[in-house]
Design an enzyme around this catalytic site. Sequence first.
Site, mmCIF file in Angstrom:
data_model
loop_
_atom_site.group_PDB
_atom_site.id
_atom_site.type_symbol
_atom_site.label_atom_id
_atom_site.label_comp_id
_atom_site.label_asym_id
_atom_site.label_seq_id
_atom_site.Cartn_x
_atom_site.Cartn_y
_atom_site.Cartn_z
ATOM 1 N N GLY A 253 23.936 10.391 -30.689
ATOM 2 C CA GLY A 253 24.980 11.106 -31.442
ATOM 3 C C GLY A 253 26.081 11.568 -30.501
ATOM 4 O O GLY A 253 26.651 12.646 -30.664
ATOM 5 N N LYS B 64 16.547 21.551 -40.680
ATOM 6 C CA LYS B 64 16.518 22.165 -39.340
ATOM 7 C C LYS B 64 15.297 23.087 -39.192
ATOM 8 O O LYS B 64 14.662 23.112 -38.134
ATOM 9 C CB LYS B 64 17.819 22.939 -39.065
ATOM 10 C CG LYS B 64 19.034 22.046 -38.832
ATOM 11 C CD LYS B 64 18.917 21.265 -37.533
ATOM 12 C CE LYS B 64 20.099 20.378 -37.243
ATOM 13 N NZ LYS B 64 19.888 19.478 -36.088
ATOM 14 N N ASP C 175 25.494 6.012 -30.049
ATOM 15 C CA ASP C 175 25.882 6.450 -31.389
ATOM 16 C C ASP C 175 25.832 5.220 -32.275
ATOM 17 O O ASP C 175 25.658 4.095 -31.795
ATOM 18 C CB ASP C 175 27.291 7.082 -31.394
ATOM 19 C CG ASP C 175 27.422 8.158 -32.471
ATOM 20 O OD1 ASP C 175 27.195 7.828 -33.654
ATOM 21 O OD2 ASP C 175 27.715 9.312 -32.142
ATOM 22 N N ILE C 176 26.037 5.461 -33.566
ATOM 23 C CA ILE C 176 25.940 4.342 -34.509
ATOM 24 C C ILE C 176 27.124 3.382 -34.394
ATOM 25 O O ILE C 176 27.034 2.219 -34.773
ATOM 26 C CB ILE C 176 25.747 4.877 -35.949
ATOM 27 C CG1 ILE C 176 25.274 3.786 -36.881
ATOM 28 C CG2 ILE C 176 26.975 5.561 -36.482
ATOM 29 C CD1 ILE C 176 24.247 4.249 -37.876
ATOM 30 N N ARG C 177 28.251 3.904 -33.867
ATOM 31 C CA ARG C 177 29.384 3.002 -33.595
ATOM 32 C C ARG C 177 30.034 3.355 -32.265
ATOM 33 O O ARG C 177 29.798 4.444 -31.718
ATOM 34 C CB ARG C 177 30.402 2.994 -34.727
ATOM 35 C CG ARG C 177 30.993 4.325 -35.109
ATOM 36 C CD ARG C 177 31.866 4.185 -36.343
ATOM 37 N NE ARG C 177 31.050 3.979 -37.530
ATOM 38 C CZ ARG C 177 30.482 4.973 -38.234
ATOM 39 N NH1 ARG C 177 30.655 6.225 -37.859
ATOM 40 N NH2 ARG C 177 29.749 4.728 -39.290
ATOM 41 N N TYR D 275 20.444 20.782 -45.209
ATOM 42 C CA TYR D 275 20.623 20.789 -43.751
ATOM 43 C C TYR D 275 19.766 21.909 -43.131
ATOM 44 O O TYR D 275 19.007 21.677 -42.179
ATOM 45 C CB TYR D 275 22.109 20.999 -43.454
ATOM 46 C CG TYR D 275 22.467 21.223 -42.015
ATOM 47 C CD1 TYR D 275 22.275 20.244 -41.050
ATOM 48 C CD2 TYR D 275 23.056 22.435 -41.607
ATOM 49 C CE1 TYR D 275 22.645 20.449 -39.731
ATOM 50 C CE2 TYR D 275 23.428 22.649 -40.290
ATOM 51 C CZ TYR D 275 23.217 21.664 -39.358
ATOM 52 O OH TYR D 275 23.588 21.876 -38.051
ATOM 53 N N GLY E 255 29.966 12.622 -31.558
ATOM 54 C CA GLY E 255 30.268 13.801 -32.380
ATOM 55 C C GLY E 255 30.978 14.879 -31.587
ATOM 56 O O GLY E 255 31.229 14.746 -30.378
ATOM 57 N N GLN E 256 31.270 15.979 -32.280
ATOM 58 C CA GLN E 256 32.038 17.073 -31.670
ATOM 59 C C GLN E 256 31.288 17.661 -30.468
ATOM 60 O O GLN E 256 31.848 17.832 -29.393
ATOM 61 C CB GLN E 256 32.271 18.153 -32.737
ATOM 62 C CG GLN E 256 33.437 19.060 -32.413
ATOM 63 C CD GLN E 256 33.287 20.442 -33.044
ATOM 64 O OE1 GLN E 256 32.282 20.761 -33.688
ATOM 65 N NE2 GLN E 256 34.281 21.260 -32.851
HETATM 66 C C1 AKB Z 1 27.695 23.534 -40.199
HETATM 67 O O1 AKB Z 1 28.620 24.274 -40.570
HETATM 68 O O2 AKB Z 1 27.020 22.829 -40.951
HETATM 69 C C2 AKB Z 1 27.331 23.520 -38.727
HETATM 70 C C3 AKB Z 1 26.243 24.484 -38.420
HETATM 71 C C4 AKB Z 1 26.454 25.935 -38.609
HETATM 72 O O3 AKB Z 1 25.208 24.081 -37.979
HETATM 73 N N1 AKB Z 1 28.495 23.810 -37.935
#
Ligand code: AKB
Length: 319
Positions: free
Chosen positions: A8, A145, A34-36, A141, A11-12
Amino acid sequence: MEKVLVIGANGQLGSELTDALRKKWGTANVIASDIRLPQQQETDNRFEILDALDKAALYRIIEKEGISQVYHLAAVLSASGEKNPHFAWKLNMESLLNVLEAGRELKISKIFWPSSIAIFGPDTPKQQVPQLTICNPTTIYGISKLAGEQWCEYYWRNWGVDVRSLRYPGLIGYKSLPGGGTTDYAVDIYHKALEGDTYSCFLQKGTYLPMMYMPDAIQATLQLMDAPANSISVRTSYNVGALSFAPEEIAAAIRKYIPEFRIQYQPDFRQKIADSWPDSIDDSQAKKDWGWQSSYSLDRMTADIIVNLKVLKEEGHFA
Ligand code: AKB
């Protein structure tokens, strides 16, 4: 000397962490993936196309390169995850299990995997959230996590896989654009301010969230990974704090440099996500165990971003 794989890396966080790891371990010893392909690449930099869900490809790279440390950063973030929850779960969980299995079977010496303040939910205390508390996340998400944190601890406890993790707050960097997060407004706002536009904020006034400037996030990550294993008392993921501000406060900080800057508020579905997260984080365990200390205030971060992002924009980045 370590041989490092970053998954990854476009990414940022990935792009800045990969640069920092190249400085630390040498360009030849850090393989970005990364994937690309990345949009721009220095010729010396090593890069592999890798789909984090492809376990066989992951194992091939680790074995071919003799990888000793993996930084697994690929994930679907909070706002994107709500649009496609099943895919978010699949990518976030299966890719982590691939890496943990590689840690166990291929004897990788250290793994870094980021968790997030998204593991917290509306039942969590709002201020100075302790390391151990009620979580009950409401986004997929956050759920992924939180489950991931438990998997990390499980692999450590049962198989001694040395996996380390931080619950990052919203990360703010100027070198690349974020994608799919709820805290992303705090990056977009600097771009709009420098373009002379009014910023239409998708969160409303008074929405406080924990945030961190990218150099602090890189520092925390490297410090955690350098700490002796016996000083790591948290094998789920560490709370790390830095900043806590609302949209009107970042706008006021920007106005010290761009007095004509204006913000307006048009909250969307991300408001509900932000409202479910805490305002600020108690990171005393990270301070005690491996000496974590943030360096940037909102004003210091803003000064740094305005100067550096202006130069990048003048050079045609983000065009
Ligand atoms: C998001 O906003 O999804 C992320 C995070 C807080 O993990 N930046």
